[in-house]
Design a protein around this motif. Structure first.
Motif, PDB file in Angstrom:
ATOM      1  N   SER A   1     -36.984 100.778  20.256  1.00 62.91           N
ATOM      2  CA  SER A   1     -36.044  99.657  20.197  1.00 62.91           C
ATOM      3  C   SER A   1     -36.778  98.376  19.822  1.00 62.91           C
ATOM      4  O   SER A   1     -36.342  97.621  18.939  1.00 62.91           O
ATOM      5  CB  SER A   1     -35.341  99.500  21.547  1.00 62.91           C
ATOM      6  OG  SER A   1     -34.483  98.381  21.544  1.00 62.91           O
ATOM      7  N   PHE A   2     -37.916  98.150  20.474  1.00 56.68           N
ATOM      8  CA  PHE A   2     -38.721  96.967  20.166  1.00 56.68           C
ATOM      9  C   PHE A   2     -39.210  97.015  18.725  1.00 56.68           C
ATOM     10  O   PHE A   2     -39.101  96.022  17.983  1.00 56.68           O
ATOM     11  CB  PHE A   2     -39.912  96.883  21.126  1.00 56.68           C
ATOM     12  CG  PHE A   2     -40.866  95.759  20.815  1.00 56.68           C
ATOM     13  CD1 PHE A   2     -40.665  94.495  21.339  1.00 56.68           C
ATOM     14  CD2 PHE A   2     -41.962  95.969  19.989  1.00 56.68           C
ATOM     15  CE1 PHE A   2     -41.538  93.450  21.039  1.00 56.68           C
ATOM     16  CE2 PHE A   2     -42.842  94.937  19.687  1.00 56.68           C
ATOM     17  CZ  PHE A   2     -42.622  93.680  20.208  1.00 56.68           C
ATOM     18  N   ALA A   3     -39.761  98.163  18.319  1.00 53.66           N
ATOM     19  CA  ALA A   3     -40.345  98.284  16.979  1.00 53.66           C
ATOM     20  C   ALA A   3     -39.298  98.061  15.894  1.00 53.66           C
ATOM     21  O   ALA A   3     -39.537  97.321  14.922  1.00 53.66           O
ATOM     22  CB  ALA A   3     -40.990  99.660  16.813  1.00 53.66           C
TER      23      ALA A   3
ATOM     24  N   ILE B   1     -42.929 102.920  14.242  1.00 51.79           N
ATOM     25  CA  ILE B   1     -43.731 102.282  15.295  1.00 51.79           C
ATOM     26  C   ILE B   1     -44.997 101.667  14.706  1.00 51.79           C
ATOM     27  O   ILE B   1     -45.370 100.532  15.045  1.00 51.79           O
ATOM     28  CB  ILE B   1     -44.078 103.304  16.387  1.00 51.79           C
ATOM     29  CG1 ILE B   1     -42.799 103.762  17.095  1.00 51.79           C
ATOM     30  CG2 ILE B   1     -45.063 102.713  17.402  1.00 51.79           C
ATOM     31  CD1 ILE B   1     -42.966 105.003  17.943  1.00 51.79           C
ATOM     32  N   VAL B   2     -45.651 102.392  13.816  1.00 53.46           N
ATOM     33  CA  VAL B   2     -46.874 101.885  13.179  1.00 53.46           C
ATOM     34  C   VAL B   2     -46.572 100.656  12.330  1.00 53.46           C
ATOM     35  O   VAL B   2     -47.322  99.673  12.335  1.00 53.46           O
ATOM     36  CB  VAL B   2     -47.531 102.990  12.324  1.00 53.46           C
ATOM     37  CG1 VAL B   2     -48.679 102.423  11.494  1.00 53.46           C
ATOM     38  CG2 VAL B   2     -48.051 104.119  13.216  1.00 53.46           C
TER      39      VAL B   2
ATOM     40  N   VAL C   1     -30.380  92.481  13.877  1.00 57.13           N
ATOM     41  CA  VAL C   1     -30.929  92.939  15.155  1.00 57.13           C
ATOM     42  C   VAL C   1     -29.865  93.605  16.021  1.00 57.13           C
ATOM     43  O   VAL C   1     -30.130  94.617  16.680  1.00 57.13           O
ATOM     44  CB  VAL C   1     -31.578  91.759  15.914  1.00 57.13           C
ATOM     45  CG1 VAL C   1     -31.979  92.195  17.318  1.00 57.13           C
ATOM     46  CG2 VAL C   1     -32.803  91.255  15.169  1.00 57.13           C
ATOM     47  N   THR C   2     -28.654  93.060  16.012  1.00 61.24           N
ATOM     48  CA  THR C   2     -27.566  93.625  16.820  1.00 61.24           C
ATOM     49  C   THR C   2     -27.202  95.030  16.345  1.00 61.24           C
ATOM     50  O   THR C   2     -27.014  95.951  17.144  1.00 61.24           O
ATOM     51  CB  THR C   2     -26.324  92.730  16.774  1.00 61.24           C
ATOM     52  OG1 THR C   2     -26.667  91.417  17.233  1.00 61.24           O
ATOM     53  CG2 THR C   2     -25.225  93.286  17.653  1.00 61.24           C
ATOM     54  N   VAL C   3     -27.117  95.198  15.043  1.00 62.59           N
ATOM     55  CA  VAL C   3     -26.812  96.512  14.462  1.00 62.59           C
ATOM     56  C   VAL C   3     -27.926  97.502  14.768  1.00 62.59           C
ATOM     57  O   VAL C   3     -27.671  98.648  15.166  1.00 62.59           O
ATOM     58  CB  VAL C   3     -26.601  96.402  12.934  1.00 62.59           C
ATOM     59  CG1 VAL C   3     -26.490  97.795  12.304  1.00 62.59           C
ATOM     60  CG2 VAL C   3     -25.369  95.577  12.621  1.00 62.59           C
ATOM     61  N   ILE C   4     -29.158  97.060  14.582  1.00 62.19           N
ATOM     62  CA  ILE C   4     -30.313  97.925  14.838  1.00 62.19           C
ATOM     63  C   ILE C   4     -30.324  98.400  16.281  1.00 62.19           C
ATOM     64  O   ILE C   4     -30.517  99.583  16.564  1.00 62.19           O
ATOM     65  CB  ILE C   4     -31.623  97.175  14.500  1.00 62.19           C
ATOM     66  CG1 ILE C   4     -31.737  96.979  12.984  1.00 62.19           C
ATOM     67  CG2 ILE C   4     -32.839  97.941  15.041  1.00 62.19           C
ATOM     68  CD1 ILE C   4     -32.878  96.075  12.566  1.00 62.19           C
TER      69      ILE C   4
ATOM     70  N   VAL D   1     -27.670 101.042  16.901  1.00 64.97           N
ATOM     71  CA  VAL D   1     -28.046 102.332  16.310  1.00 64.97           C
ATOM     72  C   VAL D   1     -29.072 103.052  17.179  1.00 64.97           C
ATOM     73  O   VAL D   1     -28.963 104.258  17.423  1.00 64.97           O
ATOM     74  CB  VAL D   1     -28.598 102.133  14.884  1.00 64.97           C
ATOM     75  CG1 VAL D   1     -29.233 103.428  14.366  1.00 64.97           C
ATOM     76  CG2 VAL D   1     -27.494 101.687  13.935  1.00 64.97           C
ATOM     77  N   VAL D   2     -30.069 102.310  17.661  1.00 65.49           N
ATOM     78  CA  VAL D   2     -31.114 102.915  18.506  1.00 65.49           C
ATOM     79  C   VAL D   2     -30.502 103.447  19.799  1.00 65.49           C
ATOM     80  O   VAL D   2     -30.827 104.559  20.246  1.00 65.49           O
ATOM     81  CB  VAL D   2     -32.229 101.903  18.823  1.00 65.49           C
ATOM     82  CG1 VAL D   2     -33.274 102.527  19.752  1.00 65.49           C
ATOM     83  CG2 VAL D   2     -32.907 101.436  17.553  1.00 65.49           C
ATOM     84  N   GLN D   3     -29.620 102.679  20.386  1.00 67.66           N
ATOM     85  CA  GLN D   3     -28.977 103.106  21.635  1.00 67.66           C
ATOM     86  C   GLN D   3     -28.177 104.391  21.419  1.00 67.66           C
ATOM     87  O   GLN D   3     -28.233 105.315  22.236  1.00 67.66           O
ATOM     88  CB  GLN D   3     -28.067 101.995  22.167  1.00 67.66           C
ATOM     89  CG  GLN D   3     -28.831 100.826  22.767  1.00 67.66           C
ATOM     90  CD  GLN D   3     -27.916  99.698  23.223  1.00 67.66           C
ATOM     91  OE1 GLN D   3     -26.787  99.570  22.742  1.00 67.66           O
ATOM     92  NE2 GLN D   3     -28.395  98.889  24.150  1.00 67.66           N
TER      93      GLN D   3
END
Length: 223
Positions: free
Chosen positions: A94-96, A143-144, A200-203, A206-208
């Motif tokens: 989520s952070f990445a 992540i990288v 950021v909100t969309v991302i 999606v991750v969630q």
């Protein structure tokens, strides 16, 4: 299941032994409470006890075993352990991904799309090992690309366990047929679309959703 030989290239003997033992522990073939004998493992692998000790130290650091005077006692990986592992994965990814909302990410996005194309080929040819490693590589490349030293350090501390769990869950997914595999591929396309939005909100949404779906697969393999 055996640990894929192609994944062992470039690893030391101790690291290779840790990979095989890790797989057998997480798969439940070596059960919690069992004692792993250095001599027995050395005999099975046809080696001295030195790389065995290296392997056991690695597994101890990962919490899969505990080193006692009687030998290495297996802790295993409980369903709660797996749940917490995926919680950490969610926090890292989520952070990445949110960090990647800024800047030009065309090279990463192109690589991710090629990765998905290869996953489709692996699906068609029923290549479980290839599919699971491509899935793993997809997430690791994100992540990288975030270029955050501490996040990368945290990721590296769990990456081998994550890879092993993904290998086992991929086998479970393959057993459920092509439609399930296609849904996994579609989830990866959603991640790419989220990154392309640079929102950021969309991302985050999606991750969630991705990890909510992944938890269902996880529980079917590790009830």
């Amino acid at each position: 299941m055996r640990y894929p030989a192609v994944w062992l290239q470039g690893l030391s003997l101790g690291e290779s032994m840790a990979c095989e033992l890790r797989l057998q522990i997480i798969a439940g073939n070596i059960k919690p409470g069992e004692v792993i004998s250095e001599n027995k493992v050395a005999a099975e692998f046809g080696t001295s006890r030195s790389p065995v000790r290296e392997a056991l130290k690695t597994l101890s650091n990962e919490g899969l075993i505990r080193l006692e005077r009687m030998g290495a006692v297996v802790n295993g990986l409980s369903s709660q352990d797996v749940e917490e592992l995926y919680d950490v994965r969610f926090l890292i990814e989520s952070f990445a991904q949110q960090r990647l909302a800024e800047g030009n990410r065309e090279s990463l996005l192109s690589n991710l799309k090629r990765n998905i194309d290869k996953m489709e080929l692996a699906m068609k040819h029923r290549e479980i090992e290839e599919f699971s490693y491509l899935d793993f590589s997809f997430h690791e490349s994100i992540i990288v690309e975030a270029k955050h030293a501490r996040i990368l350090y945290l990721w590296k501390s769990i990456r081998q366990i994550v890879l092993t769990v993904m290998y086992l869950t991929t086998a479970e997914v393959f057993s459920k047929g092509e439609n399930k595999l296609k849904s996994v591929i579609d989830k990866h396309r959603s991640i790419v679309a989220g990154l392309e939005s640079k929102d950021v909100t969309v991302i985050q949404s999606v991750v969630q959703q991705y990890f909510a779906d992944s938890h269902k697969t996880l529980h079917s393999r590790f009830p």
